[in-house]
Design a protein around this motif. Sequence first.
Motif, PDB file in Angstrom:
ATOM      1  N   LEU A  60      -6.696  -0.336   6.190  1.00 31.04           N
ATOM      2  CA  LEU A  60      -5.002  -1.271   4.977  1.00 31.04           C
ATOM      3  C   LEU A  60      -5.511  -2.943   5.062  1.00 31.04           C
ATOM      4  CD1 LEU A  60      -1.735   0.927   4.862  1.00 31.04           C
ATOM      5  CD2 LEU A  60      -3.432   0.770   3.003  1.00 31.04           C
ATOM      6  N   GLY A  77       0.706  -0.845  -0.027  1.00 33.23           N
ATOM      7  CA  GLY A  77       0.545   0.091   0.284  1.00 33.23           C
ATOM      8  C   GLY A  77       1.111   1.073  -0.082  1.00 33.23           C
ATOM      9  N   LEU A 130     -10.140   6.750   2.321  1.00 34.09           N
ATOM     10  CA  LEU A 130     -10.623   6.316   1.113  1.00 34.09           C
ATOM     11  C   LEU A 130     -10.751   7.100  -0.030  1.00 34.09           C
ATOM     12  CD1 LEU A 130     -12.919   3.567   2.049  1.00 34.09           C
ATOM     13  CD2 LEU A 130     -10.330   3.606   1.549  1.00 34.09           C
ATOM     14  N   LEU A 155     -10.127  -0.356  -6.194  1.00 36.62           N
ATOM     15  CA  LEU A 155     -10.570  -1.409  -4.917  1.00 36.62           C
ATOM     16  C   LEU A 155     -11.926  -1.184  -5.478  1.00 36.62           C
ATOM     17  CD1 LEU A 155      -9.696   0.733  -1.625  1.00 36.62           C
ATOM     18  CD2 LEU A 155      -8.251  -0.579  -2.927  1.00 36.62           C
ATOM     19  N   LEU A 197      -8.383  -3.646   3.495  1.00 33.62           N
ATOM     20  CA  LEU A 197      -8.399  -4.127   2.273  1.00 33.62           C
ATOM     21  C   LEU A 197      -6.997  -5.134   1.526  1.00 33.62           C
ATOM     22  CD1 LEU A 197      -9.132  -0.414   1.677  1.00 33.62           C
ATOM     23  CD2 LEU A 197     -10.782  -1.946   1.399  1.00 33.62           C
ATOM     24  N   TRP A 204      -3.918   7.721  -3.749  1.00 32.57           N
ATOM     25  CA  TRP A 204      -3.874   6.798  -3.734  1.00 32.57           C
ATOM     26  C   TRP A 204      -4.861   5.219  -3.896  1.00 32.57           C
ATOM     27  CZ3 TRP A 204      -3.841   1.697  -1.267  1.00 32.57           C
ATOM     28  CH2 TRP A 204      -2.554   0.755  -1.752  1.00 32.57           C
ATOM     29  N   PHE A 205      -5.486   5.522  -3.115  1.00 32.56           N
ATOM     30  CA  PHE A 205      -6.965   4.892  -2.927  1.00 32.56           C
ATOM     31  C   PHE A 205      -7.690   4.519  -3.862  1.00 32.56           C
ATOM     32  CE2 PHE A 205      -5.670   4.862   1.835  1.00 32.56           C
ATOM     33  CZ  PHE A 205      -6.324   3.682   2.219  1.00 32.56           C
ATOM     34  N   ARG A 206      -7.660   6.340  -4.361  1.00 30.64           N
ATOM     35  CA  ARG A 206      -8.845   6.021  -6.212  1.00 30.64           C
ATOM     36  C   ARG A 206      -8.594   5.750  -6.572  1.00 30.64           C
ATOM     37  NH1 ARG A 206      -8.966  11.495  -4.273  1.00 30.64           N
ATOM     38  NH2 ARG A 206      -7.930  12.040  -6.014  1.00 30.64           N
ATOM     39  N   ILE A 245      -0.815   7.655   5.153  1.00 34.80           N
ATOM     40  CA  ILE A 245      -2.854   7.830   5.566  1.00 34.80           C
ATOM     41  C   ILE A 245      -2.678   8.379   6.970  1.00 34.80           C
ATOM     42  CG2 ILE A 245      -4.248   5.955   6.044  1.00 34.80           C
ATOM     43  CD1 ILE A 245      -1.845   4.057   4.296  1.00 34.80           C
ATOM     44  N   LEU A 277     -14.879  -2.546  -0.582  1.00 33.06           N
ATOM     45  CA  LEU A 277     -15.472  -1.581   0.295  1.00 33.06           C
ATOM     46  C   LEU A 277     -17.073  -1.034   1.085  1.00 33.06           C
ATOM     47  CD1 LEU A 277     -14.549   1.280  -2.541  1.00 33.06           C
ATOM     48  CD2 LEU A 277     -12.374   0.536  -0.421  1.00 33.06           C
TER      49      LEU A 277
END
Length: 194
Positions: free
Chosen positions: A131, A5, A81, A91, A134, A85-87, A11, A96
Amino acid sequence: MKLIGPPLQTILQRVTECPADFLDEPRIGSQGRLEVASLVGDCLRLAGYRASAMELKGFGSRCKNADRKHLQFVALCVWLLDAKWFRQAQLEGFSLLNLLQQDMAEFAQSSHVDKCLHDAERREEFSRYVLARLGFRPEGESESQASDRLSALSSIERQRLLKESQEAERRAREIREALARKAAAESADKWTRE
């Protein structure tokens, strides 16, 4: 936690930057202002997942059984989220939804949003927990390092261990009491025979 991640510091910084709008009181019935179901719906839509009304019901303002702490963590998680980075990680929407419904409910049982915002250890626990749920670990850490650190910080794990310890003590007390009753009964039998 097989996937790598983002750096943990990224984060943690994102959590501390959560805007006041996301920290508003969640709307439950006629109380609160933050429509958490809308946040969840938008988050899932960006992930390419169209949530049904039934799936969003537990986040809604009409759900009288909604848990305030759970909804606060859902809002904080949605904010996290939405980080770049998450976008970019693309995912899966169902993962989610599971994170927001079940995992945040579990996390809410052992912590408070204010602690995650103001206490470094709780913030790190929240970040690592999201993290891990996921399937990611912080950049620069091995799976075992990430797992060990999450276990060391985990208030959920502490509660589980405390509950197990209390249960073991209860069982030991019941055994001691049963042995004492048996010894008393045997002693009474001995006296009646003599």
